[in-house]
Design a protein around this motif. Structure first.
Motif, PDB file in Angstrom:
ATOM      1  N   GLY A 114       0.816  -1.215   0.000  1.00  0.00           N
ATOM      2  CA  GLY A 114       0.000   0.000   0.000  1.00  0.00           C
ATOM      3  C   GLY A 114       0.844   1.257   0.000  1.00  0.00           C
ATOM      4  O   GLY A 114       0.595   2.185  -0.773  1.00  0.00           O
ATOM      5  N   SER A 115       1.854   1.310   0.852  1.00  0.00           N
ATOM      6  CA  SER A 115       2.700   2.510   0.911  1.00  0.00           C
ATOM      7  C   SER A 115       3.540   2.646  -0.355  1.00  0.00           C
ATOM      8  O   SER A 115       3.748   3.763  -0.847  1.00  0.00           O
ATOM      9  CB  SER A 115       3.590   2.484   2.150  1.00  0.00           C
ATOM     10  N   ALA A 116       4.001   1.545  -0.919  1.00  0.00           N
ATOM     11  CA  ALA A 116       4.758   1.616  -2.173  1.00  0.00           C
ATOM     12  C   ALA A 116       3.868   2.054  -3.327  1.00  0.00           C
ATOM     13  O   ALA A 116       4.307   2.799  -4.216  1.00  0.00           O
ATOM     14  CB  ALA A 116       5.394   0.263  -2.483  1.00  0.00           C
ATOM     15  N   SER A 117       2.611   1.633  -3.318  1.00  0.00           N
ATOM     16  CA  SER A 117       1.683   2.044  -4.380  1.00  0.00           C
ATOM     17  C   SER A 117       1.382   3.537  -4.309  1.00  0.00           C
ATOM     18  O   SER A 117       1.352   4.228  -5.327  1.00  0.00           O
ATOM     19  CB  SER A 117       0.380   1.256  -4.283  1.00  0.00           C
ATOM     20  N   VAL A 118       1.164   4.033  -3.100  1.00  0.00           N
ATOM     21  CA  VAL A 118       0.899   5.470  -2.938  1.00  0.00           C
ATOM     22  C   VAL A 118       2.124   6.273  -3.363  1.00  0.00           C
ATOM     23  O   VAL A 118       2.012   7.283  -4.073  1.00  0.00           O
ATOM     24  CB  VAL A 118       0.499   5.774  -1.475  1.00  0.00           C
ATOM     25  N   TRP A 119       3.314   5.835  -2.951  1.00  0.00           N
ATOM     26  CA  TRP A 119       4.527   6.541  -3.345  1.00  0.00           C
ATOM     27  C   TRP A 119       4.705   6.505  -4.864  1.00  0.00           C
ATOM     28  O   TRP A 119       5.067   7.509  -5.476  1.00  0.00           O
ATOM     29  CB  TRP A 119       5.744   5.914  -2.669  1.00  0.00           C
ATOM     30  N   GLY A 120       4.433   5.355  -5.465  1.00  0.00           N
ATOM     31  CA  GLY A 120       4.560   5.232  -6.914  1.00  0.00           C
ATOM     32  C   GLY A 120       3.585   6.125  -7.659  1.00  0.00           C
ATOM     33  O   GLY A 120       3.924   6.706  -8.691  1.00  0.00           O
ATOM     34  N   MET A 121       2.373   6.253  -7.151  1.00  0.00           N
ATOM     35  CA  MET A 121       1.393   7.139  -7.783  1.00  0.00           C
ATOM     36  C   MET A 121       1.841   8.595  -7.681  1.00  0.00           C
ATOM     37  O   MET A 121       1.691   9.358  -8.625  1.00  0.00           O
ATOM     38  CB  MET A 121       0.015   6.973  -7.145  1.00  0.00           C
ATOM     39  N   LYS A 122       2.406   8.969  -6.545  1.00  0.00           N
ATOM     40  CA  LYS A 122       2.879  10.341  -6.377  1.00  0.00           C
ATOM     41  C   LYS A 122       4.092  10.623  -7.246  1.00  0.00           C
ATOM     42  O   LYS A 122       4.267  11.731  -7.745  1.00  0.00           O
ATOM     43  CB  LYS A 122       3.241  10.607  -4.919  1.00  0.00           C
ATOM     44  N   ARG A 123       4.930   9.645  -7.417  1.00  0.00           N
ATOM     45  CA  ARG A 123       6.201   9.858  -8.134  1.00  0.00           C
ATOM     46  C   ARG A 123       6.101   9.593  -9.622  1.00  0.00           C
ATOM     47  O   ARG A 123       6.671  10.314 -10.426  1.00  0.00           O
ATOM     48  CB  ARG A 123       7.256   8.935  -7.513  1.00  0.00           C
ATOM     49  N   ARG A 124       5.367   8.563 -10.034  1.00  0.00           N
ATOM     50  CA  ARG A 124       5.415   8.120 -11.421  1.00  0.00           C
ATOM     51  C   ARG A 124       4.160   8.384 -12.250  1.00  0.00           C
ATOM     52  O   ARG A 124       4.229   8.331 -13.458  1.00  0.00           O
ATOM     53  CB  ARG A 124       5.706   6.618 -11.473  1.00  0.00           C
ATOM     54  N   HIS A 125       3.012   8.613 -11.605  1.00  0.00           N
ATOM     55  CA  HIS A 125       1.798   8.823 -12.390  1.00  0.00           C
ATOM     56  C   HIS A 125       1.882  10.165 -13.100  1.00  0.00           C
ATOM     57  O   HIS A 125       2.193  11.198 -12.501  1.00  0.00           O
ATOM     58  CB  HIS A 125       0.555   8.769 -11.506  1.00  0.00           C
ATOM     59  N   THR A 126       1.597  10.157 -14.374  1.00  0.00           N
ATOM     60  CA  THR A 126       1.806  11.333 -15.203  1.00  0.00           C
ATOM     61  C   THR A 126       0.994  12.530 -14.736  1.00  0.00           C
ATOM     62  O   THR A 126       1.519  13.632 -14.619  1.00  0.00           O
ATOM     63  CB  THR A 126       1.446  11.001 -16.658  1.00  0.00           C
ATOM     64  N   TRP A 127      -0.261  12.339 -14.459  1.00  0.00           N
ATOM     65  CA  TRP A 127      -1.138  13.473 -14.120  1.00  0.00           C
ATOM     66  C   TRP A 127      -1.122  13.789 -12.636  1.00  0.00           C
ATOM     67  O   TRP A 127      -1.081  14.962 -12.252  1.00  0.00           O
ATOM     68  CB  TRP A 127      -2.563  13.192 -14.589  1.00  0.00           C
ATOM     69  N   PHE A 128      -1.161  12.767 -11.779  1.00  0.00           N
ATOM     70  CA  PHE A 128      -1.209  13.008 -10.337  1.00  0.00           C
ATOM     71  C   PHE A 128       0.082  13.621  -9.814  1.00  0.00           C
ATOM     72  O   PHE A 128       0.072  14.384  -8.857  1.00  0.00           O
ATOM     73  CB  PHE A 128      -1.474  11.716  -9.568  1.00  0.00           C
ATOM     74  N   SER A 129       1.192  13.294 -10.427  1.00  0.00           N
ATOM     75  CA  SER A 129       2.484  13.698  -9.877  1.00  0.00           C
ATOM     76  C   SER A 129       2.757  15.193 -10.017  1.00  0.00           C
ATOM     77  O   SER A 129       3.670  15.698  -9.381  1.00  0.00           O
ATOM     78  CB  SER A 129       3.606  12.910 -10.540  1.00  0.00           C
ATOM     79  N   ILE A 130       1.991  15.908 -10.824  1.00  0.00           N
ATOM     80  CA  ILE A 130       2.184  17.357 -10.922  1.00  0.00           C
ATOM     81  C   ILE A 130       1.862  18.013  -9.585  1.00  0.00           C
ATOM     82  O   ILE A 130       2.590  18.868  -9.097  1.00  0.00           O
ATOM     83  CB  ILE A 130       1.312  17.952 -12.044  1.00  0.00           C
ATOM     84  N   VAL A 131       0.767  17.586  -8.976  1.00  0.00           N
ATOM     85  CA  VAL A 131       0.317  18.198  -7.732  1.00  0.00           C
ATOM     86  C   VAL A 131       0.798  17.431  -6.506  1.00  0.00           C
ATOM     87  O   VAL A 131       1.139  18.024  -5.489  1.00  0.00           O
ATOM     88  CB  VAL A 131      -1.231  18.279  -7.723  1.00  0.00           C
ATOM     89  N   LEU A 132       0.854  16.115  -6.590  1.00  0.00           N
ATOM     90  CA  LEU A 132       1.136  15.283  -5.424  1.00  0.00           C
ATOM     91  C   LEU A 132       2.576  14.784  -5.343  1.00  0.00           C
ATOM     92  O   LEU A 132       2.844  13.811  -4.658  1.00  0.00           O
ATOM     93  CB  LEU A 132       0.202  14.061  -5.436  1.00  0.00           C
ATOM     94  N   ARG A 133       3.498  15.414  -6.028  1.00  0.00           N
ATOM     95  CA  ARG A 133       4.863  14.897  -6.052  1.00  0.00           C
ATOM     96  C   ARG A 133       5.467  14.888  -4.654  1.00  0.00           C
ATOM     97  O   ARG A 133       5.147  15.742  -3.828  1.00  0.00           O
ATOM     98  CB  ARG A 133       5.726  15.692  -7.011  1.00  0.00           C
ATOM     99  N   PRO A 134       6.343  13.902  -4.379  1.00  0.00           N
ATOM    100  CA  PRO A 134       6.967  13.837  -3.053  1.00  0.00           C
ATOM    101  C   PRO A 134       7.884  15.030  -2.813  1.00  0.00           C
ATOM    102  O   PRO A 134       8.485  15.560  -3.745  1.00  0.00           O
ATOM    103  CB  PRO A 134       7.789  12.541  -3.096  1.00  0.00           C
ATOM    104  N   SER A 135       7.981  15.458  -1.565  1.00  0.00           N
ATOM    105  CA  SER A 135       8.873  16.576  -1.251  1.00  0.00           C
ATOM    106  C   SER A 135      10.324  16.134  -1.457  1.00  0.00           C
ATOM    107  O   SER A 135      10.685  14.992  -1.210  1.00  0.00           O
ATOM    108  CB  SER A 135       8.661  17.033   0.188  1.00  0.00           C
ATOM    109  N   GLY A 136      11.133  17.041  -1.933  1.00  0.00           N
ATOM    110  CA  GLY A 136      12.535  16.732  -2.182  1.00  0.00           C
ATOM    111  C   GLY A 136      12.792  16.044  -3.508  1.00  0.00           C
ATOM    112  O   GLY A 136      13.920  15.666  -3.788  1.00  0.00           O
ATOM    113  N   ASP A 137      11.765  15.877  -4.321  1.00  0.00           N
ATOM    114  CA  ASP A 137      11.935  15.221  -5.614  1.00  0.00           C
ATOM    115  C   ASP A 137      12.625  16.188  -6.577  1.00  0.00           C
ATOM    116  O   ASP A 137      12.272  17.368  -6.649  1.00  0.00           O
ATOM    117  CB  ASP A 137      10.563  14.813  -6.167  1.00  0.00           C
ATOM    118  N   HIS A 138      13.613  15.714  -7.313  1.00  0.00           N
ATOM    119  CA  HIS A 138      14.365  16.586  -8.214  1.00  0.00           C
ATOM    120  C   HIS A 138      13.545  17.013  -9.426  1.00  0.00           C
ATOM    121  O   HIS A 138      13.820  18.025 -10.039  1.00  0.00           O
ATOM    122  CB  HIS A 138      15.643  15.883  -8.684  1.00  0.00           C
ATOM    123  N   MET A 139      12.525  16.256  -9.763  1.00  0.00           N
ATOM    124  CA  MET A 139      11.698  16.606 -10.923  1.00  0.00           C
ATOM    125  C   MET A 139      10.523  17.442 -10.424  1.00  0.00           C
ATOM    126  O   MET A 139       9.532  16.918  -9.926  1.00  0.00           O
ATOM    127  CB  MET A 139      11.219  15.350 -11.637  1.00  0.00           C
TER     128      MET A 139
END
Length: 104
Positions: free
Chosen positions: A12-37
């Protein structure tokens, strides 16, 4: 004793992290803090994806693709995939960065 509770929690935690980091549309707003992209780079990648799709459609409109073993519609779809597939991935690779050795 529940078997697999830890596995489901990790999943569950890996899926949520993956959605925040790798999902094309969700990651614009929900990107993890400290992410270089950052959001601008993600938005640029999405705009390239949209414009790439528009260019491929403009190139293939009113054309007829003929492959000996496929119908015209399927061969046109195959051509569109071949033209559109590589561009966004190459653009995303420009922004990609290796994980530091200390974090592997």
């Amino acid at each position: 004793l529940r078997l697999g509770a830890r596995s489901w929690s990790s999943f569950g935690s890996a899926s949520v992290w993956g959605m925040k980091r790798r999902h094309t549309w969700f990651s614009i707003v929900l990107r993890p803090s400290g992410d270089h992209m950052n959001s601008q780079k993600r938005l640029a990648t999405l705009l390239v994806l949209l414009l790439n799709s528009a260019v491929v459609c403009a190139l293939l409109v009113d054309t007829e693709q003929r492959l000996p073993f496929l119908s015209s519609a399927i061969s046109l779809a195959l051509m569109a995939c071949l033209l559109a597939f590589p561009v966004p991935f190459v653009f995303a690779l420009l922004f990609d960065r290796k994980t530091p050795k200390s974090m592997r």
